[in-house]
Design a protein around this motif. Structure first.
Motif, PDB file in Angstrom:
ATOM      1  N   MET A   1      37.653  46.705  35.428  1.00  0.00           N
ATOM      2  CA  MET A   1      36.449  45.918  35.506  1.00  0.00           C
ATOM      3  C   MET A   1      35.632  46.413  36.676  1.00  0.00           C
ATOM      4  O   MET A   1      36.137  46.990  37.608  1.00  0.00           O
ATOM      5  N   ALA A   2      34.367  46.187  36.623  1.00  0.00           N
ATOM      6  CA  ALA A   2      33.495  46.786  37.622  1.00  0.00           C
ATOM      7  C   ALA A   2      33.220  45.775  38.713  1.00  0.00           C
ATOM      8  O   ALA A   2      32.386  44.895  38.565  1.00  0.00           O
ATOM      9  N   PHE A   3      33.948  45.902  39.803  1.00  0.00           N
ATOM     10  CA  PHE A   3      33.686  45.062  40.949  1.00  0.00           C
ATOM     11  C   PHE A   3      32.778  45.787  41.890  1.00  0.00           C
ATOM     12  O   PHE A   3      33.034  46.912  42.239  1.00  0.00           O
ATOM     13  N   THR A   4      31.758  45.142  42.333  1.00  0.00           N
ATOM     14  CA  THR A   4      30.963  45.754  43.376  1.00  0.00           C
ATOM     15  C   THR A   4      31.288  45.076  44.696  1.00  0.00           C
ATOM     16  O   THR A   4      31.916  44.033  44.734  1.00  0.00           O
ATOM     17  N   LEU A   5      30.855  45.689  45.774  1.00  0.00           N
ATOM     18  CA  LEU A   5      31.086  45.087  47.079  1.00  0.00           C
ATOM     19  C   LEU A   5      30.336  43.774  47.194  1.00  0.00           C
ATOM     20  O   LEU A   5      30.760  42.864  47.897  1.00  0.00           O
TER      21      LEU A   5
END
Lengths: 81, 341
Positions: A1-5
């Motif tokens: 999954m695409a976690f961003t900061l």
């Protein structure tokens, strides 16, 4: 999954907000997690007293930075959608 | 006034004092224009004086497109001069000079404040110990990460309360290998995605952010657990960061195996790497977490064992979770090529 900061920052902010809104006298004392309910024992430093200390210190220390971070996040979300 | 054309001294032409009208290898940005020789109209490029630049057509050609367009061009011959004059005027103005000074003061104060307080959050003096590695250490540690089963002695022979440079002690944690493995894993991910025809540069950034976020979450959870369980260990958060970063080495191996051999390779590599990392971490952390149990109460040791097992179980879960994005049931290009051979 695409976690961003940014999602990490948001999640952390929400968690700290959740801890900060736990009211001392209305809620924590009722369930036996008040700050004065464990002071008696000297040696017992159990999980519960550590958690109580943690909650109390977060509420004391993070009030003002939380105001700032919440305002920043709200304005960012308003502007950038 | 014109200098002789063929006798340029290259050393002299590099000097910044431009009193003499030597043809130069660079644009003249000084205050004083070379006097007297130019004085032309903006049709300057055509009337370039003969004393100059018979050997410098490139300079002339360079100047020509630049100068032709300047409306307020001072006919003294150097296109950067108007800008230089305006720059000079800014610093001549006292108000602006005061503002600049105030700004630099503020920056100085800010720097002082940061330098004083940085040691609380990022222990800079300890940080350098984690990067004091040498080739022998890195080689031995990498071998240990892939095959820890034959290593006998896991204790750190130095005093636990002061940091030990890893080049003297194989069992000490370092931050060099995790950082390098992190970046290498990102690049390997890019390669694997490329062989699966689904690479784009944004993927690299997203993968980097995801990895960083999971690392931060893992380190934060472990530090929280350590605090709540009230376990006084010597593990600072940099140590925990190092130990959580060792799994990237395994993930590189898994990613490469996924690229070369498809499903089988992925599972085999995953199994081997999981076992190695679990064994490695349990043996390493047993030395650092469990000996406190003798001084502590009896319930402390059971908690510590649970914590150790928790750390050990988390690693394979994370490795599988993070590399499952690479894994696809479509045969990769290399797999196809290998199959057709």
């Amino acid at each position: 999954m695409a976690f961003t900061l940014y999602s990490l920052f948001e999640a952390a902010l929400l968690c700290i907000n959740a801890v900060a809104v736990l009211n001392e006298e209305r809620f924590l004392s009722k369930i036996g997690w008040g700050a004065d309910q464990n002071r008696g024992f000297g040696e017992e430093v159990g999980v519960k007293s550590q958690i109580i200390d943690l909650i109390r210190s977060v509420r004391t220390l993070m009030r003002i930075p939380l105001i700032f971070f919440n305002a920043l996040t709200i304005s960012l979300l308003l502007v950038l959608g | 006034m014109d200098p002789p054309t063929g006798t340029r001294n290259p050393k002299k032409s590099k000097q910044r004092s431009k009193r003499h009208q030597q043809p130069q290898l660079f644009d003249d940005t000084s205050m004083h224009p070379p006097a007297g020789t130019y004085g032309q109209s903006p049709g300057y490029p055509q009337t370039y004086p003969q004393g100059y630049s018979q050997g410098y057509p490139p300079q002339q050609a360079y100047m020509a497109p630049g100068t032709a367009g300047y409306p307020g061009y001072m006919p003294t011959g150097h296109p950067s001069e108007p800008a230089q004059h305006y720059g000079e005027q800014i610093f001549n103005d006292p108000m602006a000079a005061m503002a600049v000074q105030y700004g630099s003061n503020l920056a100085g104060h800010g720097k002082e404040y940061v330098a004083k307080n940085i040691d609380k959050y990022v222990p800079v003096s300890r940080l350098k110990y984690y990067f004091a590695v040498d080739n022998g250490y890195v080689g031995k540690k990498l071998a240990l990460l892939f095959f820890p089963f034959s290593h006998m002695d896991w204790s750190i022979k130095y005093n636990q309360h002061e940091p030990v440079a890893p080049r003297y002690e194989v069992n000490a944690p370092d931050l060099y290998i995790p950082v390098m493995a992190f970046v290498t894993y990102l690049l390997v991910t890019g390669v694997v995605l490329g062989t699966q025809q689904r690479f784009s540069p944004e993927q690299l950034g997203m993968e980097a952010s995801s990895l960083l976020v999971w690392l931060v979450i893992e380190v934060a959870c472990l530090m929280l657990v350590l605090y709540i369980m009230n376990m006084k260990t010597d593990l600072k958060y940099l140590d925990v960061l190092a130990y959580c970063g060792y799994k990237y080495v395994g993930m590189i191996a898994v990613a490469i195996a996924c690229m070369i051999f498809n499903n089988m390779g992925f599972y085999v590599a995953l199994g081997w790497v999981s076992c190695s990392i679990m064994f490695f971490l349990v043996r390493t952390l047993k030395v650092q977490i469990l000996p406190e149990a003798e001084a502590d109460q009896l319930t402390g040791s059971k908690r510590r064992i649970y914590l150790l097992l928790l750390i050990a179980i988390l690693q394979p879960i994370f490795i599988y979770w993070l590399t499952s994005g690479l894994f696809s049931y479509r045969p990769t290009l290399i797999g196809k090529m290998a199959a057709s051979l």
